[in-house]
Motif scaffolding. Structure first.
Motif, PDB file in Angstrom:
ATOM      1  N   TYR A   4      -7.190  -9.650 -14.451  1.00  0.00           N
ATOM      2  CA  TYR A   4      -6.350  -8.504 -14.790  1.00  0.00           C
ATOM      3  C   TYR A   4      -6.561  -7.303 -14.011  1.00  0.00           C
ATOM      4  O   TYR A   4      -5.782  -6.282 -14.109  1.00  0.00           O
ATOM      5  CB  TYR A   4      -6.497  -8.113 -16.232  1.00  0.00           C
ATOM      6  N   VAL A   5      -7.322  -7.139 -13.154  1.00  0.00           N
ATOM      7  CA  VAL A   5      -7.560  -5.914 -12.193  1.00  0.00           C
ATOM      8  C   VAL A   5      -7.828  -6.587 -10.678  1.00  0.00           C
ATOM      9  O   VAL A   5      -8.570  -7.592 -10.517  1.00  0.00           O
ATOM     10  CB  VAL A   5      -8.706  -5.232 -12.465  1.00  0.00           C
ATOM     11  N   LYS A   6      -7.258  -5.720  -9.570  1.00  0.00           N
ATOM     12  CA  LYS A   6      -7.447  -6.364  -8.607  1.00  0.00           C
ATOM     13  C   LYS A   6      -7.577  -5.082  -7.637  1.00  0.00           C
ATOM     14  O   LYS A   6      -6.728  -3.905  -7.626  1.00  0.00           O
ATOM     15  CB  LYS A   6      -6.297  -7.095  -7.890  1.00  0.00           C
ATOM     16  N   VAL A   7      -8.495  -4.912  -6.668  1.00  0.00           N
ATOM     17  CA  VAL A   7      -8.597  -3.754  -5.655  1.00  0.00           C
ATOM     18  C   VAL A   7      -8.070  -4.500  -4.206  1.00  0.00           C
ATOM     19  O   VAL A   7      -8.389  -5.402  -3.875  1.00  0.00           O
ATOM     20  CB  VAL A   7      -9.981  -3.279  -5.428  1.00  0.00           C
ATOM     21  N   SER A   8      -7.127  -3.764  -3.608  1.00  0.00           N
ATOM     22  CA  SER A   8      -6.426  -4.433  -2.308  1.00  0.00           C
ATOM     23  C   SER A   8      -6.573  -3.353  -1.369  1.00  0.00           C
ATOM     24  O   SER A   8      -6.382  -2.180  -1.362  1.00  0.00           O
ATOM     25  CB  SER A   8      -5.032  -4.828  -2.554  1.00  0.00           C
ATOM     26  N   LYS A   9      -6.692  -3.661   0.056  1.00  0.00           N
ATOM     27  CA  LYS A   9      -6.720  -2.584   1.080  1.00  0.00           C
ATOM     28  C   LYS A   9      -5.896  -3.209   2.175  1.00  0.00           C
ATOM     29  O   LYS A   9      -5.770  -4.534   2.617  1.00  0.00           O
ATOM     30  CB  LYS A   9      -8.107  -2.440   1.436  1.00  0.00           C
ATOM     31  N   THR A  10      -5.014  -2.307   2.623  1.00  0.00           N
ATOM     32  CA  THR A  10      -4.362  -2.698   4.111  1.00  0.00           C
ATOM     33  C   THR A  10      -4.865  -1.539   4.923  1.00  0.00           C
ATOM     34  O   THR A  10      -5.660  -0.782   4.900  1.00  0.00           O
ATOM     35  CB  THR A  10      -2.748  -2.486   3.794  1.00  0.00           C
ATOM     36  N   ASP A  11      -4.063  -1.690   6.136  1.00  0.00           N
ATOM     37  CA  ASP A  11      -4.355  -0.557   7.227  1.00  0.00           C
ATOM     38  C   ASP A  11      -3.964   0.780   6.700  1.00  0.00           C
ATOM     39  O   ASP A  11      -4.480   1.747   7.257  1.00  0.00           O
ATOM     40  CB  ASP A  11      -3.687  -1.091   8.459  1.00  0.00           C
ATOM     41  N   ASP A  12      -3.121   1.042   5.682  1.00  0.00           N
ATOM     42  CA  ASP A  12      -2.491   2.233   5.435  1.00  0.00           C
ATOM     43  C   ASP A  12      -2.818   2.734   3.922  1.00  0.00           C
ATOM     44  O   ASP A  12      -2.958   3.885   3.872  1.00  0.00           O
ATOM     45  CB  ASP A  12      -1.006   2.144   5.580  1.00  0.00           C
ATOM     46  N   TRP A  13      -3.578   1.780   3.135  1.00  0.00           N
ATOM     47  CA  TRP A  13      -3.737   2.295   1.700  1.00  0.00           C
ATOM     48  C   TRP A  13      -4.884   1.432   0.998  1.00  0.00           C
ATOM     49  O   TRP A  13      -4.831   0.372   1.563  1.00  0.00           O
ATOM     50  CB  TRP A  13      -2.392   2.561   1.082  1.00  0.00           C
ATOM     51  N   ILE A  14      -5.490   2.086   0.009  1.00  0.00           N
ATOM     52  CA  ILE A  14      -6.058   1.189  -0.788  1.00  0.00           C
ATOM     53  C   ILE A  14      -5.736   1.349  -2.268  1.00  0.00           C
ATOM     54  O   ILE A  14      -5.458   2.362  -2.750  1.00  0.00           O
ATOM     55  CB  ILE A  14      -7.812   1.383  -0.640  1.00  0.00           C
ATOM     56  N   GLY A  15      -5.513   0.179  -2.908  1.00  0.00           N
ATOM     57  CA  GLY A  15      -4.941   0.153  -4.167  1.00  0.00           C
ATOM     58  C   GLY A  15      -5.659  -0.505  -5.217  1.00  0.00           C
ATOM     59  O   GLY A  15      -6.528  -1.483  -5.092  1.00  0.00           O
ATOM     60  N   TYR A  77      -2.708   4.043  -5.911  1.00  0.00           N
ATOM     61  CA  TYR A  77      -3.261   3.654  -4.472  1.00  0.00           C
ATOM     62  C   TYR A  77      -3.704   5.264  -4.060  1.00  0.00           C
ATOM     63  O   TYR A  77      -3.247   6.154  -4.257  1.00  0.00           O
ATOM     64  CB  TYR A  77      -2.213   3.281  -3.740  1.00  0.00           C
ATOM     65  N   TYR A  78      -4.691   5.041  -2.887  1.00  0.00           N
ATOM     66  CA  TYR A  78      -5.043   6.181  -2.019  1.00  0.00           C
ATOM     67  C   TYR A  78      -4.315   5.951  -0.773  1.00  0.00           C
ATOM     68  O   TYR A  78      -4.469   4.784  -0.120  1.00  0.00           O
ATOM     69  CB  TYR A  78      -6.493   6.360  -1.759  1.00  0.00           C
ATOM     70  N   GLY A  79      -3.486   6.906  -0.333  1.00  0.00           N
ATOM     71  CA  GLY A  79      -2.564   6.690   0.975  1.00  0.00           C
ATOM     72  C   GLY A  79      -3.499   6.934   2.282  1.00  0.00           C
ATOM     73  O   GLY A  79      -3.233   6.738   3.284  1.00  0.00           O
ATOM     74  N   THR A  80      -4.626   7.268   2.185  1.00  0.00           N
ATOM     75  CA  THR A  80      -5.403   7.405   3.105  1.00  0.00           C
ATOM     76  C   THR A  80      -6.947   6.674   3.026  1.00  0.00           C
ATOM     77  O   THR A  80      -7.502   6.554   1.962  1.00  0.00           O
ATOM     78  CB  THR A  80      -6.016   9.056   3.185  1.00  0.00           C
ATOM     79  N   ILE A  81      -7.184   5.791   3.998  1.00  0.00           N
ATOM     80  CA  ILE A  81      -8.102   4.842   3.942  1.00  0.00           C
ATOM     81  C   ILE A  81      -9.443   5.658   4.543  1.00  0.00           C
ATOM     82  O   ILE A  81      -9.640   6.409   5.620  1.00  0.00           O
ATOM     83  CB  ILE A  81      -7.939   3.872   5.022  1.00  0.00           C
ATOM     84  N   SER A  82     -10.269   5.490   3.572  1.00  0.00           N
ATOM     85  CA  SER A  82     -11.710   6.272   3.885  1.00  0.00           C
ATOM     86  C   SER A  82     -12.544   5.792   2.945  1.00  0.00           C
ATOM     87  O   SER A  82     -12.310   5.059   2.044  1.00  0.00           O
ATOM     88  CB  SER A  82     -11.694   7.976   3.598  1.00  0.00           C
TER      89      SER A  82
END
Length: 120
Positions: A4-15, A77-82
């Motif tokens: 029921y929970v997932k953390v995903s990351k792309t080049d633009d955001w982490i959610g 999500y966070y719109g900045t990858i860090s």
């Protein structure tokens, strides 16, 4: 991490995705609504609850966090990858799991603080 929970990351955001219609969160949400009629736990009310909880217990997670609730799910999500935002996203996911797996805490929050939460 539970389904029921997932953390995903792309080049633009982490959610963080929370599937509130998964069996366990859905059943917990129904009990929360029995405690407080305004706590009908769609994605918007999970957003309200998480915002309330994080403001009290982990306000740093809210810094830079954008949410996108829907009726059947909640995403943030966070719109900045860090590295910092990745850590915050993982902590947020862990907080969600902790609350769902220790559902009595959710019931207590709704019972004791339900009138302080800005429900949908």
């Amino acid at each position: 991490m539970p389904d029921y929970v997932k953390v995903s990351k792309t080049d633009d955001w982490i959610g963080v995705w929370f599937y509130n219609e998964d069996d366990k969160p859905f059943a917990i949400g129904e009990k929360m609504c029995e405690i407080n009629e305004y706590a009908y736990m769609n994605g918007y009310n999970w957003d309200a609850l998480f915002h309330y909880y994080l403001a009290e217990h982990a306000p740093d997670i809210l810094e830079g966090l954008e949410s996108d609730p829907e009726a059947g799910s909640y995403a943030a999500y966070y719109g900045t990858i860090s590295e910092e935002n990745e850590k915050k996203a993982r902590r947020f996911a862990e907080i969600i799991v902790s609350l769902i797996e220790n559902e009595d805490e959710l019931y207590r929050i709704v019972r004791e603080n339900g009138n302080d939460i800005e429900w949908d």
